[in-house]
Design a protein around this motif. Structure first.
Motif, PDB file in Angstrom:
ATOM      1  N   TYR A   2       0.822  -1.197   0.000  1.00  0.00           N
ATOM      2  CA  TYR A   2       0.000   0.000   0.000  1.00  0.00           C
ATOM      3  C   TYR A   2       0.867   1.262   0.000  1.00  0.00           C
ATOM      4  CZ  TYR A   2      -3.264   3.602   1.419  1.00  0.00           C
ATOM      5  OH  TYR A   2      -4.003   4.747   1.464  1.00  0.00           O
ATOM      6  N   LEU A   4       3.885   1.678  -1.179  1.00  0.00           N
ATOM      7  CA  LEU A   4       4.462   1.855  -2.496  1.00  0.00           C
ATOM      8  C   LEU A   4       3.417   2.396  -3.465  1.00  0.00           C
ATOM      9  CD1 LEU A   4       6.884   1.559  -4.343  1.00  0.00           C
ATOM     10  CD2 LEU A   4       6.213  -0.794  -4.765  1.00  0.00           C
ATOM     11  N   GLY A   5       2.197   1.879  -3.393  1.00  0.00           N
ATOM     12  CA  GLY A   5       1.116   2.361  -4.254  1.00  0.00           C
ATOM     13  C   GLY A   5       0.822   3.827  -3.998  1.00  0.00           C
ATOM     14  N   LYS A   7       2.935   6.095  -2.895  1.00  0.00           N
ATOM     15  CA  LYS A   7       4.040   6.894  -3.425  1.00  0.00           C
ATOM     16  C   LYS A   7       3.934   7.024  -4.939  1.00  0.00           C
ATOM     17  CE  LYS A   7       7.414   6.135   0.204  1.00  0.00           C
ATOM     18  NZ  LYS A   7       8.745   5.655   0.559  1.00  0.00           N
ATOM     19  N   ILE A   8       3.572   5.937  -5.589  1.00  0.00           N
ATOM     20  CA  ILE A   8       3.424   5.974  -7.046  1.00  0.00           C
ATOM     21  C   ILE A   8       2.281   6.912  -7.431  1.00  0.00           C
ATOM     22  CG2 ILE A   8       2.775   4.602  -9.067  1.00  0.00           C
ATOM     23  CD1 ILE A   8       4.354   2.282  -7.803  1.00  0.00           C
ATOM     24  N   ARG A   9       1.190   6.835  -6.694  1.00  0.00           N
ATOM     25  CA  ARG A   9       0.058   7.713  -6.972  1.00  0.00           C
ATOM     26  C   ARG A   9       0.443   9.177  -6.775  1.00  0.00           C
ATOM     27  NH1 ARG A   9      -4.753   7.518  -2.957  1.00  0.00           N
ATOM     28  NH2 ARG A   9      -2.876   6.917  -1.917  1.00  0.00           N
ATOM     29  N   ASN A  10       1.159   9.481  -5.692  1.00  0.00           N
ATOM     30  CA  ASN A  10       1.602  10.859  -5.452  1.00  0.00           C
ATOM     31  C   ASN A  10       2.555  11.333  -6.542  1.00  0.00           C
ATOM     32  OD1 ASN A  10       0.076  11.058  -3.160  1.00  0.00           O
ATOM     33  ND2 ASN A  10       1.764  10.615  -1.756  1.00  0.00           N
ATOM     34  N   LEU A  11       3.445  10.448  -6.982  1.00  0.00           N
ATOM     35  CA  LEU A  11       4.360  10.794  -8.067  1.00  0.00           C
ATOM     36  C   LEU A  11       3.584  11.053  -9.356  1.00  0.00           C
ATOM     37  CD1 LEU A  11       7.222  11.153  -9.126  1.00  0.00           C
ATOM     38  CD2 LEU A  11       7.298   8.695  -9.547  1.00  0.00           C
ATOM     39  N   PHE A  12       2.595  10.235  -9.617  1.00  0.00           N
ATOM     40  CA  PHE A  12       1.763  10.400 -10.809  1.00  0.00           C
ATOM     41  C   PHE A  12       1.026  11.737 -10.768  1.00  0.00           C
ATOM     42  CE2 PHE A  12      -0.609   9.208 -14.438  1.00  0.00           C
ATOM     43  CZ  PHE A  12      -1.922   9.601 -14.227  1.00  0.00           C
ATOM     44  N   SER A  14       1.803  14.409  -9.020  1.00  0.00           N
ATOM     45  CA  SER A  14       2.790  15.486  -9.117  1.00  0.00           C
ATOM     46  C   SER A  14       3.241  15.685 -10.554  1.00  0.00           C
ATOM     47  CB  SER A  14       4.004  15.187  -8.238  1.00  0.00           C
ATOM     48  OG  SER A  14       3.635  15.154  -6.884  1.00  0.00           O
ATOM     49  N   THR A  15       3.436  14.594 -11.263  1.00  0.00           N
ATOM     50  CA  THR A  15       3.852  14.676 -12.668  1.00  0.00           C
ATOM     51  C   THR A  15       2.781  15.336 -13.517  1.00  0.00           C
ATOM     52  OG1 THR A  15       5.216  12.703 -12.410  1.00  0.00           O
ATOM     53  CG2 THR A  15       4.625  13.334 -14.658  1.00  0.00           C
TER      54      THR A  15
END
Length: 107
Positions: A2, A4-5, A7-12, A14-15
Motif C-alpha cells: 500500500y 508503495l502504491g 508513493k506511485i500515486r503521489n508521483l503520478f 505530481s507529474t
C-alpha cells in the motif's frame, strides 16, 4: 504494498500537475484567434479606417509605434486600454482582455 502504491500515486499526481503547469507557461497568445477579435469587437469601428491608428490587421498595427515588443508597460496601446481611456465608451475592455493583450505584447 500500500505504501508503495501511495508513493506511485503521489508521483503520478505530481507529474500531471507539473505537465499542466508547463503547458500553461508554454502556451502562447494567438494574435489572429485571440487579439484581433478583441480589436474587431471594440476598436476597429474607429481604428479601422480612421482615428490615426489602424487595428484591422496585425501588419497595420505593427506599422505604428504603439507596441514595444516584449514590454507591454512601455507600449502605448496597452497603456491606453489599461487606463480605460480606450475604447472611449462605457464598454471598456475586461481585465481579462487587457491582460491578454499584455501577455501577447510580452511574448
Amino acid at each position: 504494498m500500500y505504501l508503495l502504491g501511495g508513493k506511485i500515486r503521489n508521483l503520478f499526481i505530481s507529474t500531471i500537475l507539473l505537465l499542466l503547469f508547463l503547458a500553461s507557461v508554454a502556451a502562447q497568445v494567438d494574435y489572429n484567434a485571440q487579439i484581433q477579435p478583441i480589436f474587431n469587437s471594440n476598436c476597429t469601428q474607429c481604428h479601422g479606417t480612421s482615428g490615426g491608428l489602424n487595428l484591422s490587421s496585425y501588419s497595420n498595427l505593427m506599422n505604428n509605434d504603439v507596441i514595444v515588443p516584449g514590454n507591454h508597460q512601455s507600449s502605448y496601446l496597452w497603456q491606453r486600454v489599461e487606463d480605460s481611456s480606450m475604447p472611449p465608451s462605457s464598454n471598456n475592455l475586461t481585465s481579462e482582455e487587457v491582460d491578454l493583450i499584455a501577455a501577447w505584447i510580452d511574448e
